[in-house]
Design an enzyme around this catalytic site. Structure first.
Site, short mmCIF file in Angstrom:
data_model
loop_
_atom_site.label_atom_id
_atom_site.label_comp_id
_atom_site.label_asym_id
_atom_site.label_seq_id
_atom_site.Cartn_x
_atom_site.Cartn_y
_atom_site.Cartn_z
N ASP A 64 0.87 -1.27 -0.15
CA ASP A 64 -0.17 0.17 0.00
C ASP A 64 0.91 1.26 0.03
OD1 ASP A 64 0.98 -0.20 2.49
OD2 ASP A 64 -0.82 -0.50 3.66
N HIS A 65 2.03 1.04 0.32
CA HIS A 65 2.90 2.35 0.37
C HIS A 65 3.65 2.76 -1.02
CE1 HIS A 65 2.34 1.82 4.94
NE2 HIS A 65 3.05 3.12 5.10
N ASP A 119 4.49 -1.29 11.27
CA ASP A 119 3.86 -0.06 10.94
C ASP A 119 3.42 0.48 12.26
OD1 ASP A 119 3.30 1.73 8.31
OD2 ASP A 119 2.15 2.10 9.95
N ARG A 379 0.26 12.93 10.22
CA ARG A 379 1.59 13.58 10.41
C ARG A 379 1.79 14.76 9.49
NH1 ARG A 379 4.55 7.67 11.14
NH2 ARG A 379 4.09 7.76 13.26
N SER A 532 7.62 7.00 12.73
CA SER A 532 7.24 5.66 12.03
C SER A 532 8.20 4.68 12.78
CB SER A 532 7.75 5.81 10.70
OG SER A 532 9.09 5.76 10.63
N ARG A 534 9.99 2.58 10.85
CA ARG A 534 10.89 2.11 9.86
C ARG A 534 12.25 2.04 10.57
NH1 ARG A 534 10.53 7.98 7.39
NH2 ARG A 534 8.41 7.33 7.50
#
Ligand code: MIC
Ligand code: SF4
Length: 639
Positions: A64-65, A119, A379, A532, A534
């Protein structure tokens, strides 16, 4: 003494540790979730663990990213993810199906279960009475391999919701109100548990919005009870059999309690460049607007887009505004199309984008120079939109529509008649874009040329020495450390290449300097690494030779990611010592035995500074091994 809902779900999943303050606990993970931009690394890590099949009840992989296919790279990642999912028993959600958190809530979330997702907005599923936590890919890979998830037992903050929302005020305003009170670090190591008579006035997607953006307070997760509203939502999704009632005991004790009277909440908006910079919409009314973006995992549900359609019906957006809509899922889009509401949106002048994260993460729709962009996202860190000087505001779908129509920030109550939105009792469901692992994959997994092997790091040294490569202030986000956007995100499966972009907009010379100096240290303020999950924000500095980060405090997920990749996270014992370290200073740290108190010598200034290593024995053994993957492999060879 009665138990809170959080305690009940945690107790049911507790496999290690005691439920006492500051205790390290291990939780059994029922479900895992990955998305593509953290997923490629997570599955490379999972493959390195040598486990033949996922050991969870359910593991899901969403794309989805990184949806823009400007060249082969993202498409290669998608193919890798699809094949690896089929091989190891993971449900694969194809590109175009929708945003992970929205899809999970619709089709898989189940009261009283645990979910670990790579996520940071995984807590969205707390809207369904789950303990759903965001983590780095390596922790999610370990959960897929059957390992518990370890964390410090969070304290529980009760949030009482009383009354009911006024017309044109919605769930987004509630969480903005909470953010205003708690700030971006007020929730760190806490669970926000909602209760009170106002809860039943909120639908599951609205609860999802509130739980989603609890992440912005730094909270570990948020949780709502599972009640008749939850049951109705599950019924509409054809999943009523998965419902159970779930609530806190009467008289449950909370570490602290926050009260929100829903009837008193007014339309709110977060001003640039932080989600806690919240004001009443009326205070900034009249600011000219260039762009409005509706969607993201916070505000893209059927409830939200039905509201958007109703407010746009028969209207036209301002000539000065570009309005985009990113539906949260194909289910949302299909239902809007079938009911005709999509036509109302299109006729008003909206641009319909893919069912994906899109502009939220700078994948397209970067605003024009100096633009004001109103977004229903979560964000608004500087530059995240893709335009460094854009002014990004965060608001509800209602405020976004009003601003798109009038071309300036507008209190939605000025739109006049408030439409009544009811969710259909039965919605159109089509799971065709999920590939369930029965349709199995037996061939060799193809890895495109941009998918590089994981780097290996040696065990930790007893003495760390080097220069302070960068000194930063408070609330440094992972978007500052390793920016997103379509250009850099296409490199998520290529650590050597993506590392070149570390701190790119904060200090473009950082990566070269770090390599030239043979690594060194980063100094940060409060809440270092907010945002995030990440792990690239830990892995890229590590790859460039960063040995330790010394900060006033850390955000939870980033702290875990630093440990997982063997970067030592230290805090200043005396916060004022932060000012005794300057960029360019040479430091020496004796980390032998990884004791709690570490003496840090500032060789340049001839001073000694007290630093603290507040980690569990398990975390220390990960650091010693040179990271979690090395620690897991070492454990395997011992067996
Ligand atoms: C985000 O909203 O910042 C992201 C992109 O969803 C990240 C994950 C990532 O960087 O891939 C998150 O929130 O964890
Ligand atoms: Fe996607 Fe934005 Fe949600 Fe992150 S915050 S998962 S980028 S929609």
């Amino acid at each position: 003494m009665g138990k809170s809902l959080s305690e009940k779900v945690i107790a049911k999943h507790l496999v290690e540790g005691r439920m006492e303050p500051d205790e390290q606990i291990g939780l059994r993970v029922d479900h895992t979730l990955t998305q593509d931009s953290t997923g490629t690394l997570a599955y490379l890590e999972f493959e390195a663990m040598g486990v033949p099949h996922v050991k969870t009840k359910l593991s899901l992989s969403f794309v989805d990213h990184n949806m823009l296919q400007n060249d082969f790279r993202n498409a290669d990642d998608h193919r890798y993810l699809q094949e690896v999912a089929a091989k190891y028993g993971v449900v694969f959600s194809r590109p175009g199906n929708g945003i992970c958190h929205q899809l999970y809530l619709e089709r898989f979330a189940k009261p009283a279960c645990t979910l670990l997702g790579s996520d940071s907005h995984t807590p969205t599923a707390g809207g369904m009475g789950m303990i759903a936590i965001g983590a780095g890919g390596l922790d999610v890979a370990a959960a897929m391999a059957g390992e518990p998830f370890y964390l410090e037992l969070p304290s529980v903050m009760g949030v009482t919701l009383n009354g009911a929302l006024s017309p044109f005020v919605s769930a987004k305003d509630v969480i903005l109100e909470i953010l205003k009170k708690l700030t971006v670090k007020g929730g760190v190591n806490k669970i926000l548990e909602y209760f009170g008579s106002g809860v039943k006035t909120l639908s599951v997607p609205e609860r999802g919005t509130i739980a989603n953006m609890g992440t912005e307070t730094g909270a570990t997760t948020s949780i709502f009870p599972s009640d008749e509203v939850t049951r109705a939502f599950l019924r509409s999704q054809g999943r009523e059999d998965q419902w159970i009632e779930l609530k806190a005991d009467d008289g449950a004790r909370y570490n602290e309690v926050l009260e929100v009277n829903l009837g008193e909440v007014e339309p709110l908006i977060a001003l640039p460049h932080s989600p806690d910079n919240v004001k009443a919409v009326s205070e900034v009314e009249g600011t000219p607007v260039d762009q409005v973006c509706i969607g993201s995992c916070t505000n893209s549900s059927l409830r939200d887009l039905k509201m958007v359609a109703a407010l746009l019906k028969g209207k036209k957006i301002s000539d000065s505004v570009s309005l985009t809509i990113s539906p949260g899922s194909r289910q949302v889009l299909e239902n809007l199309a079938a009911s005709g509401e999509l036509v109302d949106i299109i006729r008003a002048g909206a641009r319909i984008l893919e069912n994906a994260c899109g502009p939220c993460i700078g994948i397209g729709q970067a605003p024009q120079t100096d633009a004001v962009s109103i977004r229903t996202f979560n964000r608004n860190f500087k530059g995240r939109s893709g335009t460094q000087n854009a002014q990004v505001y965060l608001a509800s779908p209602e405020t976004a529509v009003a601003s798109a129509i009038y071309g300036e920030i507008t209190d939605p109550r000025e739109l006049g008649k408030y439409p009544k939105i009811t969710l259909p009792e039965k919605i159109i469901i089509d799971d065709n874009m999920f590939i369930f692992p029965e349709r199995s994959f037996a061939g060799e997994i193809v890895r495109g040329p941009n998918i590089k092997p994981l780097p290996n790091f040696p065990p930790m040294a007893d003495r760390l020495a080097g220069e302070v490569l960068l000194k930063l202030g408070d609330n440094v986000s992972t978007d500052d450390i390793l920016p997103a956007g379509s250009e850099i995100m296409a490199l998520r499966s290529n650590i050597p290449e993506i590392s070149k972009h570390a701190f790119r907009y904060v200090d473009p010379s950082f990566a070269d300097r770090a390599l030239r100096k043979g690594g060194g240290f980063i100094v940060g303020g409060e809440n270092y690494g907010q945002g995030s999950s990440r792990e690239h924000a830990a892995l890229a500095p590590k790859y460039l030779g960063v040995k330790a980060v010394i900060a006033k405090s850390f955000a939870r997920i980033h702290l875990a990611n630093l440990v997982n990749f063997g970067v030592v996270p230290l805090t200043f014992v005396e916060k004022q010592d932060y000012s005794n370290v300057a960029q360019g200073d040479m430091l020496e740290l004796d980390v032998k035995g990884l004791k709690r108190n570490i003496c840090m010598k500032n060789v340049t200034k001839g001073a000694e500074i007290k630093a603290e290593l507040d980690l569990s024995e398990r975390e220390k053994s990960i650091l010693r091994a040179g990271g979690k993957l090395a620690a897991i492999k070492a454990k395997q060879t011992k067996k």
